[in-house]
Design a protein around this motif. Structure first.
Motif, short mmCIF file in Angstrom:
data_model
loop_
_atom_site.label_atom_id
_atom_site.label_comp_id
_atom_site.label_asym_id
_atom_site.label_seq_id
_atom_site.Cartn_x
_atom_site.Cartn_y
_atom_site.Cartn_z
N ARG A 85 0.99 -3.48 11.70
CA ARG A 85 0.98 -4.01 10.33
C ARG A 85 0.28 -3.04 9.38
O ARG A 85 0.75 -2.83 8.24
CB ARG A 85 0.30 -5.37 10.30
CG ARG A 85 0.35 -6.03 8.91
CD ARG A 85 -0.29 -7.38 8.91
NE ARG A 85 -1.73 -7.32 9.13
CZ ARG A 85 -2.53 -8.38 9.10
NH1 ARG A 85 -2.02 -9.59 8.87
NH2 ARG A 85 -3.83 -8.25 9.31
N LYS A 86 -0.82 -2.45 9.82
CA LYS A 86 -1.50 -1.48 8.97
C LYS A 86 -0.59 -0.30 8.64
O LYS A 86 -0.58 0.22 7.51
CB LYS A 86 -2.78 -1.00 9.67
CG LYS A 86 -3.89 -2.05 9.73
CD LYS A 86 -5.14 -1.49 10.40
CE LYS A 86 -6.26 -2.51 10.40
NZ LYS A 86 -6.72 -2.88 9.04
N LEU A 123 2.72 -0.34 8.55
CA LEU A 123 3.74 -0.82 7.61
C LEU A 123 3.16 -0.95 6.21
O LEU A 123 3.83 -0.63 5.21
CB LEU A 123 4.31 -2.16 8.07
CG LEU A 123 5.14 -2.14 9.37
CD1 LEU A 123 5.52 -3.56 9.77
CD2 LEU A 123 6.40 -1.29 9.19
N GLU A 124 1.91 -1.42 6.12
CA GLU A 124 1.28 -1.57 4.81
C GLU A 124 1.06 -0.21 4.15
O GLU A 124 1.22 -0.07 2.92
CB GLU A 124 -0.04 -2.32 4.96
CG GLU A 124 0.14 -3.80 5.28
CD GLU A 124 -1.17 -4.50 5.60
OE1 GLU A 124 -1.20 -5.74 5.61
OE2 GLU A 124 -2.18 -3.78 5.84
N ARG A 125 0.72 0.80 4.95
CA ARG A 125 0.55 2.15 4.37
C ARG A 125 1.88 2.67 3.85
O ARG A 125 1.94 3.26 2.75
CB ARG A 125 -0.01 3.11 5.43
CG ARG A 125 -1.50 2.96 5.67
CD ARG A 125 -2.06 4.16 6.41
NE ARG A 125 -1.42 4.32 7.72
CZ ARG A 125 -1.86 3.76 8.85
NH1 ARG A 125 -2.93 2.96 8.82
NH2 ARG A 125 -1.23 3.97 9.99
N ALA A 158 4.34 0.85 2.83
CA ALA A 158 4.69 0.07 1.64
C ALA A 158 3.93 0.59 0.41
O ALA A 158 4.50 0.68 -0.70
CB ALA A 158 4.38 -1.41 1.88
N ARG A 159 2.66 0.95 0.59
CA ARG A 159 1.90 1.50 -0.53
C ARG A 159 2.48 2.85 -0.98
O ARG A 159 2.53 3.16 -2.18
CB ARG A 159 0.43 1.66 -0.13
CG ARG A 159 -0.31 0.33 -0.03
CD ARG A 159 -1.81 0.56 0.02
NE ARG A 159 -2.21 1.29 1.22
CZ ARG A 159 -2.54 0.72 2.38
NH1 ARG A 159 -2.50 -0.61 2.49
NH2 ARG A 159 -2.92 1.46 3.40
N ARG A 178 10.94 -0.79 0.16
CA ARG A 178 9.62 -1.43 0.12
C ARG A 178 9.73 -2.92 0.38
O ARG A 178 8.91 -3.50 1.13
CB ARG A 178 8.97 -1.19 -1.23
CG ARG A 178 7.59 -1.82 -1.36
CD ARG A 178 7.01 -1.54 -2.73
NE ARG A 178 7.85 -2.03 -3.80
CZ ARG A 178 7.93 -3.31 -4.18
NH1 ARG A 178 7.21 -4.24 -3.57
NH2 ARG A 178 8.70 -3.67 -5.19
N GLU A 189 8.00 -5.12 3.28
CA GLU A 189 7.16 -6.28 3.00
C GLU A 189 7.62 -7.50 3.80
O GLU A 189 6.79 -8.30 4.24
CB GLU A 189 7.18 -6.59 1.50
CG GLU A 189 6.40 -5.57 0.68
CD GLU A 189 6.48 -5.84 -0.81
OE1 GLU A 189 7.33 -6.67 -1.20
OE2 GLU A 189 5.71 -5.23 -1.57
N ILE A 197 6.28 -6.90 7.12
CA ILE A 197 4.83 -7.17 7.13
C ILE A 197 4.58 -8.67 7.17
O ILE A 197 3.68 -9.15 7.88
CB ILE A 197 4.17 -6.54 5.89
CG1 ILE A 197 4.23 -5.01 6.00
CG2 ILE A 197 2.73 -7.01 5.74
CD1 ILE A 197 3.80 -4.30 4.73
N SER A 211 2.60 -10.56 10.05
CA SER A 211 1.43 -11.38 9.73
C SER A 211 1.59 -12.79 10.28
O SER A 211 0.62 -13.39 10.81
CB SER A 211 1.24 -11.44 8.21
OG SER A 211 0.99 -10.14 7.69
#
Length: 244
Positions: free
Chosen positions: A54-55, A57-59, A61-62, A101, A105, A108, A112
């Motif tokens: 998840r981390k 994927l979040e990077r 996405a940012r 993106r 999400e 993500i 989550s």
């Protein structure tokens, strides 16, 4: 497949093997706890990997969000220079980045949700594990107590125990007979004086000694010329002599 359904499959398969081989319940309880502990370790490891995913994927996405802003800036710059064609190209590129993106999400969100489910499962498993450990000693004690009672009952109702006690009775009868044979030799033999006889003999000796002492005193008095003191016995003897 959830961790509890998987754990149930593992435990049930092992329990069937234990029951088939007639293992004792203490080993069964220990196996269940061991399976729960192993499953808990595995689930936590999966959660660690999921959190790392998840981390990542979040990077990404940012990064895509930054690309969106960059393409937006470029589209505005091109439009400000009357380059509508470049502005349209920049907006098209931005749209593709937005789609990527949004797809990330959604991933993500799924990850989550999976983590939340894992968290709930881990909490439930930890609770079940704590309950199993708290009941382990009680169940083991009950098992040992039941085994002891069963062994005692088996011993009490075992025919060999009855045979053993009947043999004890035979031995006691044989000992009684042996002791009787030994006591036969004492029958008819004169035993020592009894307590009553000893006391009577003592009283007789005392009376004789008293009479002897009185006689000695009378003889001593006669030799010395002192009239003898008449005792009741002597007066009686003297009366008898006078009458004679």
């Amino acid at each position: 497949m959830g961790i509890f359904s998987r754990l149930a499959d593992i435990v049930n398969s092992n329990l069937n093997a234990i029951l088939a081989s007639a293992e004792d319940p203490e080993k069964m309880i220990r196996l269940i706890i061991q399976e729960m502990e192993d499953t808990l370790v595995e689930v936590r490891s999966q959660a660690v990997r999921t959190i790392a995913e998840r981390k990542q994927l979040e990077r990404r996405a940012r990064t895509l969000l930054q690309e969106e802003d960059e393409w937006q800036r470029k589209a505005e710059l091109a439009l400000s220079r009357d380059r509508e064609d470049l502005a349209k190209g920049a907006l098209a590129a931005r749209h593709a980045v937005v789609q990527s993106r949004e797809s990330l999400e959604r991933q993500i969100a799924q990850v989550s949700e999976g983590l939340e489910n894992q968290n709930d499962d881990i909490a439930k498993l930890q609770s079940k594990l704590a309950d199993a450990k708290s009941r382990e000693k009680s169940l083991a004690m009950r098992h040992r107590t039941a085994q002891g009672r069963l062994k005692t009952r088996e011993t009490l109702y075992d025919g060999r125990m009855e045979n053993a006690f009947s043999r004890f009775e035979q031995v006691e009868r044989a000992l009684d007979e042996l002791e009787g044979k030994a006591e036969v030799y004492d029958l008819g033999r004169r035993k020592g004086p009894s307590l009553r006889d000893e006391l009577a003999s003592l009283e007789s000796d005392v009376a004789v000694e008293d009479e002897l002492a009185a006689l000695k005193r009378r003889l001593a008095d006669r030799r010395s010329g002192v009239p003898a003191t008449r005792t009741p016995e002597s007066e009686t003897h003297g009366l008898d002599n006078d009458e004679a």
